[in-house]
Design a protein around this motif. Structure first.
Motif, PDB file in Angstrom:
ATOM      1  N   LEU A   3      10.198 -18.578  -5.682  1.00  0.00           N
ATOM      2  CA  LEU A   3      10.544 -17.153  -5.718  1.00  0.00           C
ATOM      3  C   LEU A   3      12.050 -16.950  -5.799  1.00  0.00           C
ATOM      4  N   VAL A   4      12.780 -17.780  -5.079  1.00  0.00           N
ATOM      5  CA  VAL A   4      14.229 -17.589  -4.965  1.00  0.00           C
ATOM      6  C   VAL A   4      14.975 -18.084  -6.200  1.00  0.00           C
ATOM      7  N   ASN A   5      14.536 -19.221  -6.772  1.00  0.00           N
ATOM      8  CA  ASN A   5      15.286 -19.816  -7.885  1.00  0.00           C
ATOM      9  C   ASN A   5      15.500 -18.861  -9.062  1.00  0.00           C
ATOM     10  N   PRO A   6      14.458 -18.196  -9.560  1.00  0.00           N
ATOM     11  CA  PRO A   6      14.707 -17.255 -10.676  1.00  0.00           C
ATOM     12  C   PRO A   6      15.554 -16.059 -10.255  1.00  0.00           C
ATOM     13  N   LEU A   7      15.368 -15.609  -9.012  1.00  0.00           N
ATOM     14  CA  LEU A   7      16.209 -14.521  -8.503  1.00  0.00           C
ATOM     15  C   LEU A   7      17.674 -14.949  -8.472  1.00  0.00           C
ATOM     16  N   SER A   8      17.892 -16.174  -8.037  1.00  0.00           N
ATOM     17  CA  SER A   8      19.246 -16.696  -7.948  1.00  0.00           C
ATOM     18  C   SER A   8      19.899 -16.768  -9.324  1.00  0.00           C
ATOM     19  N   LEU A   9      19.155 -17.263 -10.319  1.00  0.00           N
ATOM     20  CA  LEU A   9      19.697 -17.352 -11.677  1.00  0.00           C
ATOM     21  C   LEU A   9      20.033 -15.974 -12.237  1.00  0.00           C
ATOM     22  N   ALA A  10      19.147 -15.010 -11.971  1.00  0.00           N
ATOM     23  CA  ALA A  10      19.396 -13.646 -12.448  1.00  0.00           C
ATOM     24  C   ALA A  10      20.614 -13.037 -11.758  1.00  0.00           C
ATOM     25  N   SER A  11      20.760 -13.330 -10.476  1.00  0.00           N
ATOM     26  CA  SER A  11      21.879 -12.773  -9.714  1.00  0.00           C
ATOM     27  C   SER A  11      23.208 -13.354 -10.166  1.00  0.00           C
ATOM     28  N   GLN A  12      23.203 -14.623 -10.527  1.00  0.00           N
ATOM     29  CA  GLN A  12      24.465 -15.286 -10.869  1.00  0.00           C
ATOM     30  C   GLN A  12      25.113 -14.694 -12.114  1.00  0.00           C
TER      31      GLN A  12
END
Length: 638
Positions: free
Chosen positions: A140-149
């Protein structure tokens, strides 16, 4: 496909159960178990990527990650926008069933992996196996992290937006972890996992990973550029601002966990490290050193201005601002100024997630601040002593101010040292292992400094006060000695009285000097240290009178004894302002006077009784030899 995965996982779980029972029942079958393990590992190497790929595809079909445009709109201020819709809570029934089954399969697969590692690591450190991040939360976090970066890259110079965005994402989705995902984790019997804790930890980890790769290197580059050009201001300010943001973020994250009702032991360094952005310093001790250097330089630059401001040395602290002590130490404002900066350093380092990091930071920043305070008060005392050898009242008062500052400062850090926060910083075996690579910061420190962090500094302040209180007493004693020299040398005066005088004329000036100088010290010095001054002074005068008069073969007649007694009464009267029985602080002189007042028959009894007679008559500070010498000089006339 999902049914095949579940069947495969079920088969592998059964296989693992058989392997576990064989390992216990037949430990000699290691090769057989190893061969089966090898085959199972190959199966898992195929199964896990397939399960994760299917999980990711399902998340994409659900609309995960949600669009972050709402977070980053409104002038990039994430705190002012509406809450983003959560795809996990808006799933239709069929998608929800598929997601639940897939989630459950991944949890079962991770639990299988965990059990295998526990068995394989039997007799070794099992924490490696037990504390792996929860796979489903990572997905759940990995795609959110990529989008946030993609947004983070625009905010390198405005990190406050980064922290605000990460916190809002973490907060807005955290409830769904409890409501939707935790029951599935519990059903999979994946022990020791909280979806809320794993979500928060994974979000913080993604933040610290980005900071370690992008933000910190950028800030360090700015510091290097300023250092090369000889200007060191804006980059250091930016660094300290970044630290402030990290500390504030960690407090909000911790509050988010605490307010959830989830009970966590925040004294556990491992848990703190998982939810702290400052955990970045655990892997980069060189960055902690840099932070400490910047923090110390900033504090010392501000303190330098206070040290040079004479008002900070004249004006007194109003009440115990930073301490629960109620004693009036008459401390100047400079001590509070140093304590405020020290308290700020302590407060900032509290957020560091490991005891070893907190200990190192305080040793690199806190201790130098204390030493700078010590150097400041010592220099002022040395300057005062160098100008007039403390014979001038202003010089004495300058020393008393420094002593007052030292005593107040010492009392506050003593009180702080009693807190568990400081006591746990004692260098135990665990800390020493964790700090092995940074052992150089302890070189040259006494052994006691490895146990309680402020011990050596407290000891130095105590020794400073003792030394300068003794110097003040010694200066007054020397002045008294010089003015009473004629009085001490006049051996004939004890053969007759001095009519019209209650005190010997030769002693008047010395007594006036004693009273005036001691009064100056009393006004300037705090009550506790003033006790040390007058007691030391009394002890010195006691030795002076005893050695120069009673032990100098002076012949005492009756009138001389009365005269000596009157002189002592006046002397005791000077010290009577500070104690009820001043004669008790002049033990040898007082007991010598008692011997001189004995009648002829009592003198003979004393000589005959020796030590026993002295003890029975309360004369405990004189030896038999001293008593015999005094009595030998007593002249009785018919």
């Amino acid at each position: 496909m999902q049914e095949m995965h579940m069947l495969a996982i079920k088969t592998l779980k059964t296989t693992e159960g058989i392997l576990a029972s064989i390992t216990k029942a037949h430990p000699q079958w290691k090769q057989l178990v190893s061969a089966v393990d090898h085959r199972v590992d190959r199966a898992l190497a195929i199964l896990r990527p397939q399960a994760i790929a299917e999980h990711r595809a399902l998340l994409t079909s659900l609309g995960w990650p949600p669009p972050l445009s709402a977070f980053t709109s409104s002038n990039s201020n994430a705190s002012t926008v509406n809450q983003v819709s959560n795809p996990l809570l808006s799933m239709q029934a069929d998608l929800k069933l598929r997601y639940s089954e897939n989630f459950f399969a991944l949890c079962n697969l991770q639990e299988l992996q965990r059990k295998r590692k526990v068995r394989q690591l039997e007799g070794h450190d099992r924490e490696v196996a037990l504390r792996q991040p929860l796979w489903v939360i990572e997905e759940l976090v990995n795609p959110l992290s990529l989008a946030s970066q993609r947004h983070f890259s625009k905010w390198i110079d405005k990190p406050e937006f980064i922290f605000t965005l990460v916190y809002k994402i973490t907060r807005d989705f955290v409830d769904s972890m409890d409501e939707l995902l935790q029951p599935l984790v519990d059903e999979a019997m994946l022990l020791g996992y909280s979806c809320r804790e794993e979500w928060i930890s994974a979000m913080v980890t993604s933040l610290t990973t980005y900071m370690a790769k992008e933000i910190f290197p950028s800030y360090i580059s700015q510091l290097d550029e300023e250092s090369a050009t000889g200007t060191q201001s804006s980059a250091r300010i930016s660094w300290l601002h970044l630290i402030d943001l990290m500390i504030a973020f960690d407090k909000r994250i911790k509050s988010l966990v605490e307010n959830s009702g989830v009970l966590l032991s925040f004294d556990d360094d491992d848990i703190m490290q998982k939810i702290s952005s400052l955990a970045i310093f655990c892997d980069r001790p060189d960055w902690l050193d840099l932070w400490a250097e910047i923090e110390l330089d900033d504090a010392l630059d501000k303190l330098k201005l206070d040290i040079q401001n004479e008002n900070y040395w004249v004006k007194k602290v109003e009440g115990a601002v930073l301490s629960s002590y109620t004693d009036d130490y008459k401390s100047p404002l400079i001590s509070n100024s140093f304590l405020r900066h020290l308290a700020s350093v302590i407060d900032r380092c509290r957020s560091l997630p490991r005891v070893s990091l907190r200990s190192k930071f305080l040793r690199l920043v806190g201790l130098p601040i204390i030493r700078n305070f010590f150097d400041s008060i010592l220099i002022r005392c040395q300057e005062a002593e160098g100008l007039t050898a403390l014979t001038d009242d202003d010089a004495v008062l300058k020393v008393t101010i420094s002593v007052n500052a030292a005593h107040y400062f010492e009392s506050v850090i003593k009180e702080w040292s009693e807190d568990v926060f400081f006591l746990e910083m004692g260098m135990g075996e665990d800390d020493e292992e964790g700090m092995e690579s940074n052992a150089n910061i302890y070189e040259g420190l006494p052994e006691s400094s490895r146990r309680v962090i402020f011990d050596d500094e407290i000891k130095k302040l105590e020794e400073f006060r003792t030394e300068w209180v003794e110097k003040i007493s010694l200066v007054i004693l020397r002045g008294f000695d010089a003015l009473s020299r004629d009085y001490m040398k006049n051996k004939k005066q004890w053969q007759k009285g001095e009519e019209g005088w209650t005190v010997s004329k030769a002693l008047v000036e010395a007594l006036n000097y004693l009273q005036s100088k001691t009064s100056v010290v009393e006004v300037g010095l705090n009550g506790r240290d003033f006790i040390g001054v007058w007691r030391s002074l009394a002890a010195g005068i006691d030795q002076l009178l005893f050695n120069c008069i009673l032990m100098s073969n002076v012949k005492f007649h009756r009138s001389g004894v009365d005269r000596f007694g009157n002189d002592l009464d006046v002397l005791f009267g000077v010290f009577g302002s500070w104690c009820l029985r001043p004669e008790g602080f002049f033990p040898k002189t007082s007991e010598g006077e008692k011997l001189l007042k004995l009648g002829k028959n009592e003198v003979e009894e004393c000589k005959a009784g020796g030590k026993k007679w002295l003890k029975e008559n309360g004369l405990r500070h004189l030896s038999v030899t001293e008593a015999e010498k005094i009595l030998k000089n007593r002249v009785f006339t018919s």
